[in-house]
Design a protein around this motif. Structure first.
Motif, mmCIF file in Angstrom:
data_model
loop_
_atom_site.group_PDB
_atom_site.id
_atom_site.type_symbol
_atom_site.label_atom_id
_atom_site.label_comp_id
_atom_site.label_asym_id
_atom_site.label_seq_id
_atom_site.Cartn_x
_atom_site.Cartn_y
_atom_site.Cartn_z
ATOM 1 N N ALA A 199 41.844 36.823 101.678
ATOM 2 C CA ALA A 199 43.047 37.506 102.184
ATOM 3 C C ALA A 199 44.290 36.676 101.860
ATOM 4 C CB ALA A 199 42.918 37.746 103.687
ATOM 5 N N TRP A 200 44.190 35.359 102.036
ATOM 6 C CA TRP A 200 45.318 34.492 101.675
ATOM 7 C C TRP A 200 45.653 34.660 100.191
ATOM 8 C CZ3 TRP A 200 43.787 29.022 103.942
ATOM 9 C CH2 TRP A 200 43.823 29.059 105.339
ATOM 10 N N SER A 201 44.611 34.712 99.350
ATOM 11 C CA SER A 201 44.815 34.847 97.904
ATOM 12 C C SER A 201 45.444 36.186 97.544
ATOM 13 C CB SER A 201 43.487 34.682 97.163
ATOM 14 O OG SER A 201 43.022 33.360 97.302
ATOM 15 N N ALA A 202 45.088 37.236 98.262
ATOM 16 C CA ALA A 202 45.690 38.545 98.006
ATOM 17 C C ALA A 202 47.194 38.505 98.275
ATOM 18 C CB ALA A 202 45.021 39.621 98.869
ATOM 19 N N LEU A 203 47.606 37.780 99.290
ATOM 20 C CA LEU A 203 49.038 37.631 99.571
ATOM 21 C C LEU A 203 49.719 36.817 98.481
ATOM 22 C CD1 LEU A 203 48.789 37.021 103.412
ATOM 23 C CD2 LEU A 203 49.816 39.017 102.307
ATOM 24 N N VAL A 204 49.075 35.742 98.035
ATOM 25 C CA VAL A 204 49.630 34.925 96.953
ATOM 26 C C VAL A 204 49.777 35.779 95.692
ATOM 27 C CG1 VAL A 204 49.196 32.977 95.399
ATOM 28 C CG2 VAL A 204 48.815 32.706 97.853
ATOM 29 N N ALA A 205 48.750 36.574 95.374
ATOM 30 C CA ALA A 205 48.782 37.416 94.173
ATOM 31 C C ALA A 205 49.917 38.432 94.234
ATOM 32 C CB ALA A 205 47.448 38.129 93.986
ATOM 33 N N ALA A 206 50.307 38.828 95.437
ATOM 34 C CA ALA A 206 51.420 39.770 95.622
ATOM 35 C C ALA A 206 52.762 39.040 95.707
ATOM 36 C CB ALA A 206 51.188 40.619 96.872
ATOM 37 N N ASP A 207 52.746 37.730 95.447
ATOM 38 C CA ASP A 207 53.951 36.895 95.491
ATOM 39 C C ASP A 207 54.614 36.902 96.867
ATOM 40 O OD1 ASP A 207 55.643 35.028 94.317
ATOM 41 O OD2 ASP A 207 57.122 36.557 93.752
ATOM 42 N N LEU A 208 53.768 36.788 97.897
ATOM 43 C CA LEU A 208 54.226 36.779 99.281
ATOM 44 C C LEU A 208 53.855 35.456 99.950
ATOM 45 C CD1 LEU A 208 52.990 40.365 100.114
ATOM 46 C CD2 LEU A 208 55.395 39.640 100.000
ATOM 47 N N PRO A 209 54.485 35.134 101.068
ATOM 48 C CA PRO A 209 54.066 33.939 101.809
ATOM 49 C C PRO A 209 52.585 34.051 102.180
ATOM 50 C CG PRO A 209 56.137 34.769 102.672
ATOM 51 C CD PRO A 209 55.620 35.807 101.712
ATOM 52 N N SER A 210 51.905 32.928 102.191
ATOM 53 C CA SER A 210 50.483 32.895 102.511
ATOM 54 C C SER A 210 50.076 31.468 102.826
ATOM 55 C CB SER A 210 49.670 33.388 101.311
ATOM 56 O OG SER A 210 48.302 33.135 101.503
ATOM 57 N N LEU A 211 49.126 31.323 103.745
ATOM 58 C CA LEU A 211 48.586 29.987 103.977
ATOM 59 C C LEU A 211 47.805 29.499 102.767
ATOM 60 C CD1 LEU A 211 47.556 29.833 107.728
ATOM 61 C CD2 LEU A 211 49.636 29.078 106.604
ATOM 62 N N GLY A 212 47.480 30.391 101.852
ATOM 63 C CA GLY A 212 46.817 30.011 100.617
ATOM 64 C C GLY A 212 47.694 29.177 99.696
ATOM 65 N N ARG A 213 48.966 29.076 99.999
ATOM 66 C CA ARG A 213 49.886 28.264 99.188
ATOM 67 C C ARG A 213 49.890 26.796 99.617
ATOM 68 N NH1 ARG A 213 52.946 31.482 96.016
ATOM 69 N NH2 ARG A 213 53.195 33.657 96.636
ATOM 70 N N HIS A 214 49.150 26.465 100.666
ATOM 71 C CA HIS A 214 49.138 25.095 101.185
ATOM 72 C C HIS A 214 47.857 24.393 100.735
ATOM 73 C CE1 HIS A 214 52.643 26.095 103.543
ATOM 74 N NE2 HIS A 214 52.022 27.193 103.915
ATOM 75 N N PRO A 215 47.956 23.515 99.741
ATOM 76 C CA PRO A 215 46.754 22.921 99.143
ATOM 77 C C PRO A 215 46.116 21.778 99.935
ATOM 78 C CG PRO A 215 48.699 22.079 98.046
ATOM 79 C CD PRO A 215 49.174 23.110 99.043
ATOM 80 N N SER A 216 46.666 21.422 101.079
ATOM 81 C CA SER A 216 46.120 20.301 101.836
ATOM 82 C C SER A 216 44.640 20.522 102.159
ATOM 83 C CB SER A 216 46.899 20.137 103.145
ATOM 84 O OG SER A 216 46.232 19.242 103.999
#
Length: 169
Positions: free
Chosen positions: A19-36
């Motif tokens: 689900a996080w990746s789907a938001l990233v793929a749509a160029d939206l904010p997502s916790l998937g953008r935090h690589p920690s």
């Protein structure tokens, strides 16, 4: 800030990350953008600056949590935190209360939202989503449907100051 969190089993963790990746793929904010490495799907049980690593609660760890609807929490003017609610059943409520008993007196009044009776458990999907992006976020999440029930994999203590994770259960 420190927190005590339910973490998910591998399959449920992967579903939320999808689900996080789907938001990233749509160029939206997502916790998937935090690589920690400490960034993992979770349900916060307690939070506070001086929160210690708790002893293992005597109450059994719930095997799973049931997801509710998509919710928005305020995140400043024109922005929201996008989450899926977690349904509080008897097992989850009992475990949550046992965790708070184990850390009694360490949750400050500024974070009463994690206290029994005031708790809104959830799995966070994205922070600071602009109001105008909410329809696109909902559409993106429809492409990565989460299962109704997520398996619980354990409990961890997270220390935001040191960025360390300590397994509890």
């Amino acid at each position: 800030m420190r927190s005590i969190e339910l973490v998910l089993d591998p399959a449920s963790d992967a579903a939320v990350r999808s689900a996080w990746s789907a938001l990233v793929a749509a160029d939206l904010p997502s916790l998937g953008r935090h690589p920690s490495p400490s960034n993992a799907p979770h349900v916060t049980l307690a939070a506070g600056e001086g929160l210690p690593v708790p002893r293992v609660p005597a109450v059994p760890l719930p095997a799973s949590v049931t997801l509710g609807g998509l919710l928005l929490f305020p995140a400043g003017p024109g922005r929201s935190v996008l989450v899926r609610a977690v349904v509080v059943d008897r097992a989850l409520a009992a475990f949550h209360e046992a965790v708070h008993e184990a850390v009694r007196g360490t949750v400050p009044a500024s974070v009463v939202s994690t206290l029994p009776g005031r708790w809104s458990p959830h799995v966070t999907l994205a922070r600071r989503v602009r109001d105008e992006d909410l329809p696109a976020a909902v559409a993106a999440l429809r492409s990565a449907q989460l299962p109704e029930v997520l398996g619980v994999g354990g409990v961890r203590h997270w220390d935001g100051g040191t960025k360390t994770v300590t397994p509890v259960v």
